[in-house]
Enzyme design. Structure first.
Site, PDB file in Angstrom:
ATOM      1  N   ASN A 157       0.791  -1.240   0.000  1.00  0.00           N
ATOM      2  CA  ASN A 157       0.000   0.000   0.000  1.00  0.00           C
ATOM      3  C   ASN A 157       0.822   1.290   0.000  1.00  0.00           C
ATOM      4  O   ASN A 157       0.338   2.335  -0.418  1.00  0.00           O
ATOM      5  CB  ASN A 157      -1.018  -0.010   1.150  1.00  0.00           C
ATOM      6  CG  ASN A 157      -0.383  -0.039   2.506  1.00  0.00           C
ATOM      7  OD1 ASN A 157       0.762  -0.467   2.659  1.00  0.00           O
ATOM      8  ND2 ASN A 157      -1.109   0.392   3.518  1.00  0.00           N
ATOM      9  N   GLU A 253       5.482  -4.398  11.921  1.00  0.00           N
ATOM     10  CA  GLU A 253       4.367  -3.439  11.887  1.00  0.00           C
ATOM     11  C   GLU A 253       3.245  -4.113  11.114  1.00  0.00           C
ATOM     12  O   GLU A 253       3.360  -4.337   9.913  1.00  0.00           O
ATOM     13  CB  GLU A 253       4.796  -2.122  11.214  1.00  0.00           C
ATOM     14  CG  GLU A 253       5.784  -1.294  12.023  1.00  0.00           C
ATOM     15  CD  GLU A 253       5.215  -0.715  13.307  1.00  0.00           C
ATOM     16  OE1 GLU A 253       3.985  -0.812  13.542  1.00  0.00           O
ATOM     17  OE2 GLU A 253       6.000  -0.162  14.098  1.00  0.00           O
ATOM     18  N   CYS A 287      -3.052   0.766   7.112  1.00  0.00           N
ATOM     19  CA  CYS A 287      -3.086   0.070   8.402  1.00  0.00           C
ATOM     20  C   CYS A 287      -3.754   0.945   9.450  1.00  0.00           C
ATOM     21  O   CYS A 287      -4.425   0.462  10.359  1.00  0.00           O
ATOM     22  CB  CYS A 287      -1.675  -0.296   8.834  1.00  0.00           C
ATOM     23  SG  CYS A 287      -0.564   1.101   8.953  1.00  0.00           S
TER      24      CYS A 287
HETATM   25  P1  NAP Z   1       1.090  -9.168   3.266  1.00  0.00           P
HETATM   26  O1  NAP Z   1       0.277  -9.983   2.348  1.00  0.00           O
HETATM   27  O2  NAP Z   1       1.297  -9.646   4.651  1.00  0.00           O
HETATM   28  O3  NAP Z   1       2.494  -8.937   2.525  1.00  0.00           O
HETATM   29  C1  NAP Z   1       3.491  -8.138   3.105  1.00  0.00           C
HETATM   30  C2  NAP Z   1       4.841  -8.574   2.580  1.00  0.00           C
HETATM   31  O4  NAP Z   1       5.152  -9.860   3.085  1.00  0.00           O
HETATM   32  C3  NAP Z   1       4.926  -8.687   1.064  1.00  0.00           C
HETATM   33  O5  NAP Z   1       6.182  -8.229   0.645  1.00  0.00           O
HETATM   34  C4  NAP Z   1       4.791 -10.181   0.843  1.00  0.00           C
HETATM   35  O6  NAP Z   1       5.340 -10.608  -0.387  1.00  0.00           O
HETATM   36  C5  NAP Z   1       5.613 -10.675   2.010  1.00  0.00           C
HETATM   37  N1  NAP Z   1       5.431 -12.087   2.360  1.00  0.00           N
HETATM   38  C6  NAP Z   1       4.364 -12.884   2.184  1.00  0.00           C
HETATM   39  N2  NAP Z   1       4.619 -14.124   2.672  1.00  0.00           N
HETATM   40  C7  NAP Z   1       5.875 -14.109   3.157  1.00  0.00           C
HETATM   41  C8  NAP Z   1       6.716 -15.064   3.791  1.00  0.00           C
HETATM   42  N3  NAP Z   1       6.345 -16.333   4.015  1.00  0.00           N
HETATM   43  N4  NAP Z   1       7.955 -14.690   4.171  1.00  0.00           N
HETATM   44  C9  NAP Z   1       8.387 -13.438   3.939  1.00  0.00           C
HETATM   45  N5  NAP Z   1       7.633 -12.477   3.349  1.00  0.00           N
HETATM   46  C10 NAP Z   1       6.388 -12.814   2.963  1.00  0.00           C
HETATM   47  O7  NAP Z   1       0.472  -7.689   3.405  1.00  0.00           O
HETATM   48  P2  NAP Z   1      -0.078  -6.712   2.271  1.00  0.00           P
HETATM   49  O8  NAP Z   1      -1.340  -7.276   1.711  1.00  0.00           O
HETATM   50  O9  NAP Z   1       1.008  -6.350   1.333  1.00  0.00           O
HETATM   51  O10 NAP Z   1      -0.417  -5.406   3.130  1.00  0.00           O
HETATM   52  C11 NAP Z   1      -1.630  -5.271   3.834  1.00  0.00           C
HETATM   53  C12 NAP Z   1      -1.474  -5.555   5.300  1.00  0.00           C
HETATM   54  O11 NAP Z   1      -0.338  -4.869   5.797  1.00  0.00           O
HETATM   55  C13 NAP Z   1      -2.634  -5.055   6.128  1.00  0.00           C
HETATM   56  O12 NAP Z   1      -2.939  -5.985   7.130  1.00  0.00           O
HETATM   57  C14 NAP Z   1      -2.112  -3.763   6.738  1.00  0.00           C
HETATM   58  O13 NAP Z   1      -2.771  -3.389   7.919  1.00  0.00           O
HETATM   59  C15 NAP Z   1      -0.693  -4.120   6.954  1.00  0.00           C
HETATM   60  N6  NAP Z   1       0.134  -2.904   7.028  1.00  0.00           N
HETATM   61  C16 NAP Z   1       0.611  -2.526   8.247  1.00  0.00           C
HETATM   62  C17 NAP Z   1       1.340  -1.368   8.375  1.00  0.00           C
HETATM   63  C18 NAP Z   1       1.882  -0.924   9.710  1.00  0.00           C
HETATM   64  O14 NAP Z   1       2.816  -0.125   9.699  1.00  0.00           O
HETATM   65  N7  NAP Z   1       1.353  -1.372  10.828  1.00  0.00           N
HETATM   66  C19 NAP Z   1       1.595  -0.594   7.249  1.00  0.00           C
HETATM   67  C20 NAP Z   1       1.091  -1.014   6.022  1.00  0.00           C
HETATM   68  C21 NAP Z   1       0.360  -2.179   5.906  1.00  0.00           C
HETATM   69  P3  NAP Z   1       4.369 -10.968  -1.624  1.00  0.00           P
HETATM   70  O15 NAP Z   1       3.693  -9.703  -1.988  1.00  0.00           O
HETATM   71  O16 NAP Z   1       5.304 -11.473  -2.646  1.00  0.00           O
HETATM   72  O17 NAP Z   1       3.407 -12.009  -1.130  1.00  0.00           O
HETATM   73  O1  G3H Z   2      -0.709   1.472   5.982  1.00  0.00           O
HETATM   74  C1  G3H Z   2      -0.005   1.793   6.921  1.00  0.00           C
HETATM   75  C2  G3H Z   2       0.771   3.026   6.903  1.00  0.00           C
HETATM   76  O2  G3H Z   2       1.823   2.958   7.835  1.00  0.00           O
HETATM   77  C3  G3H Z   2      -0.154   4.161   7.190  1.00  0.00           C
HETATM   78  O3  G3H Z   2       0.458   5.367   6.975  1.00  0.00           O
HETATM   79  O4  G3H Z   2      -1.142   6.734   8.322  1.00  0.00           O
HETATM   80  O5  G3H Z   2       0.464   7.803   6.748  1.00  0.00           O
HETATM   81  O6  G3H Z   2      -1.474   6.487   5.876  1.00  0.00           O
HETATM   82  P1  G3H Z   2      -0.475   6.666   6.992  1.00  0.00           P
END
Ligand code: NAP
Ligand code: G3H
Length: 479
Positions: A157, A253, A287
């Site tokens: 994202n 995170e 997130c």
């Molecule tokens: P995701 O599906 O968990 O993927 C995140 C990363 O992990 C991608 O680079 C993915 O690669 C990789 N990955 C997947 N399986 C893995 C494994 N077994 N080992 C190592 N890496 C692996 O998350 P997303 O859909 O991209 O993002 C959405 C989620 O992220 C939401 O839940 C959101 O809340 C959270 N998020 C949290 C924050 C925060 O700062 N708290 C910020 C942004 C997003 P691939 O794409 O190749 O599968």
């Molecule tokens: O999606 C997670 C990001 O850390 C959120 O950043 O609050 O600046 O949109 P933001």
């Protein structure tokens, strides 16, 4: 549209994988392939990590001022390339052009601030005789040293910003980096690394690994050449990583279910404005999006009325037209959000507005009278659906807020600062926003997820600290 085959980046060079396998990247709103990235092999990963280990030693010995110059050049190159990078972010992850450009500029600002923070971080000294029996002639010099090779894994994202938010602190602190972008987001990551390449950093210091996380993720995480993992992504993936990575420091995170608590005495117009911007920008794919409203029952109807009016004014459609609510990253994500809406309706929730879908575009949806038996009360939709739960007291709001598996942020809307503090003190989240939407920035603030929302702290200074450790050198003087 011409489909470009992108290469991976190791040893300062762009290369094709021996695997001969490519991963197709589909645009979430153009519904066509915009490029292909390499599915890398384990041997290629090994080469990147072994180079990183070699180069890191020299990089750590380079003066801080010298390292700073490279990072400043990288920030400048990103700004120079913003007109090239922003349209790619838009096409790849469906973010409006304005938001995409903001992401690039925010990233350059982030890198510069990171350098400045590092330039002003100093170690400390301790004298032996402050402990009983200790000697005046013993002096400890405590400084921070890099951990070695940092594995940076980022989500789709914020494909540029959340990646650079790991690379910049790692590099300024003297680490090398293995960067694994989200597959959907990897072309944007490649463009960010093109800017990095133009800054002429030492070869091999940063490598960009492409390939599906489900295929090469475990190999990377378990690799003996990795000294620290900085991961941002979903909670399930984070938990999986935490089990795989043994005995190395990690910052995770993860997801969130941030509540917006609206007290009876709140300025409802202002609260609604903050809630809507918090919940629906980039279709709720943040997130930190507000993902549930806990409102006092006496003002529930009034707040819902204002929210409805404002939601119906939101611009919906293609990111190319600058819309706020845009198609979700893929159809599977839209199916998940649709499932949450249907479950809530079945169990008695009222659709105030929305519940309309066109492929992966979900119209902004407001669900009222949501109750605790509905999945939408607890699950992170990562989409434009906002559940409203009515409560009869602050205590009930706090209780429901804290029952969540997540603990990223919370917002409290009230004119009573004492009540705001009382609620904030009881909130099991990393941060609480009083009279504002939940959000990460400004980026130098500590950014913390607790419970299912993560482990460790990001934010510029905290990220540098997480990628370094204390090293103590003791002087034994003959006094
Ligand atoms: P995701 O599906 O968990 O993927 C995140 C990363 O992990 C991608 O680079 C993915 O690669 C990789 N990955 C997947 N399986 C893995 C494994 N077994 N080992 C190592 N890496 C692996 O998350 P997303 O859909 O991209 O993002 C959405 C989620 O992220 C939401 O839940 C959101 O809340 C959270 N998020 C949290 C924050 C925060 O700062 N708290 C910020 C942004 C997003 P691939 O794409 O190749 O599968
Ligand atoms: O999606 C997670 C990001 O850390 C959120 O950043 O609050 O600046 O949109 P933001």
């Amino acid at each position: 549209m011409k489909v470009i085959d992108y290469k991976f980046y190791v040893n300062g060079q762009w290369k094709e994988s021996q695997s001969g396998q490519m991963i197709e990247i589909q645009s979430p709103y153009l519904y066509e392939m915009i490029g292909r990235v390499q599915a890398m092999e384990k041997e290629e990963v090994d080469e990147a990590i072994s180079l990183a280990r070699e180069v890191q030693v020299e990089w750590a010995n380079t003066s801080l001022q010298e390292r700073a110059k490279y990072l400043y050049r990288w920030a400048d190159e990103l700004v120079n390339m913003q007109n090239e990078i922003a349209p790619i972010i838009m096409k790849e992850v469906g973010k409006s052009l304005k938001d995409a450009r903001n992401e690039v500029v925010r990233t350059a600002d982030f890198i510069r601030y990171t350098v400045e923070e590092a330039l002003h971080m100093h170690g400390e000294n301790m004298k032996g005789d402050s402990f009983p029996g200790g000697s005046k002639s013993k002096i400890a010099m405590i400084e921070r040293v890099p951990l070695g090779v940092v594995l940076a894994i980022s989500p789709f994202n914020y494909p540029v910003n959340l990646a650079a938010a790991k690379l910049a602190p790692a590099l300024i602190a003297g680490n090398a980096v293995i960067f694994k972008p989200a597959t959907q987001g990897s072309i944007s990551g490649i463009k960010m690394i093109e800017a990095f390449h133009k800054a002429e950093f030492p070869k091999g210091l940063v490598s960009l690994i492409t390939g599906r996380g489900s295929v090469i993720g475990d190999y990377l995480v378990e690799h003996k050449g990795i000294d620290m993992i900085s991961f941002t992504g979903g909670t399930n993936t984070g938990e999986h990583l935490a089990k795989k990575a043994a005995m190395i420091p990690m910052v995770l995170e993860l997801g969130g279910k941030d509540p917006g608590i609206v007290r009876e005495d709140a300025d409802l117009v202002e609260a609604a404005k903050q809630i809507i911007s918090g919940a629906f920008s980039y279709s709720g794919q943040r997130c930190t999006a507000i993902k549930r409203v806990l409102v006092h029952e006496h003002i529930g109807d009034k707040l819902v009325g204002i929210l409805k009016e404002e939601i119906e004014r939101l611009a919906v459609g293609s990111p190319e037209k600058g819309n706020t609510v845009v198609p979700l990253i893929d159809n599977q994500s839209a199916d998940f959000v649709q499932g949450l809406i249907e479950d809530a309706i079945e169990k008695g929730s009222k659709v105030v507005t929305g519940n309309k879908r066109d492929r992966n575009l979900i119209y902004p949806t407001l669900l009222d009278h949501v109750t605790e038996d509905m999945s939408v009360a607890w699950e992170e939709p990562f989409g434009p659906v906002l559940p409203v739960i009515r409560v009869s007291s602050d205590e009930e709001a706090i209780n429901i807020a804290n029952k969540s598996e997540y603990g990223l942020q919370a917002s409290v809307f009230t004119k009573d600062i004492n009540k705001a503090f009382m609620i904030s003190n009881k909130m099991e989240t990393g941060s609480v926003q009083i009279n504002g939407r939940t959000e990460r920035g400004p980026d130098h603030f500590p950014f913390i997820g607790v419970k299912g929302s993560g482990m460790g702290v990001q934010g510029i200074r905290k990220s540098i600290e997480s990628m370094t450790r204390e090293k103590v050198t003791v002087l034994n003087l003959s006094l």
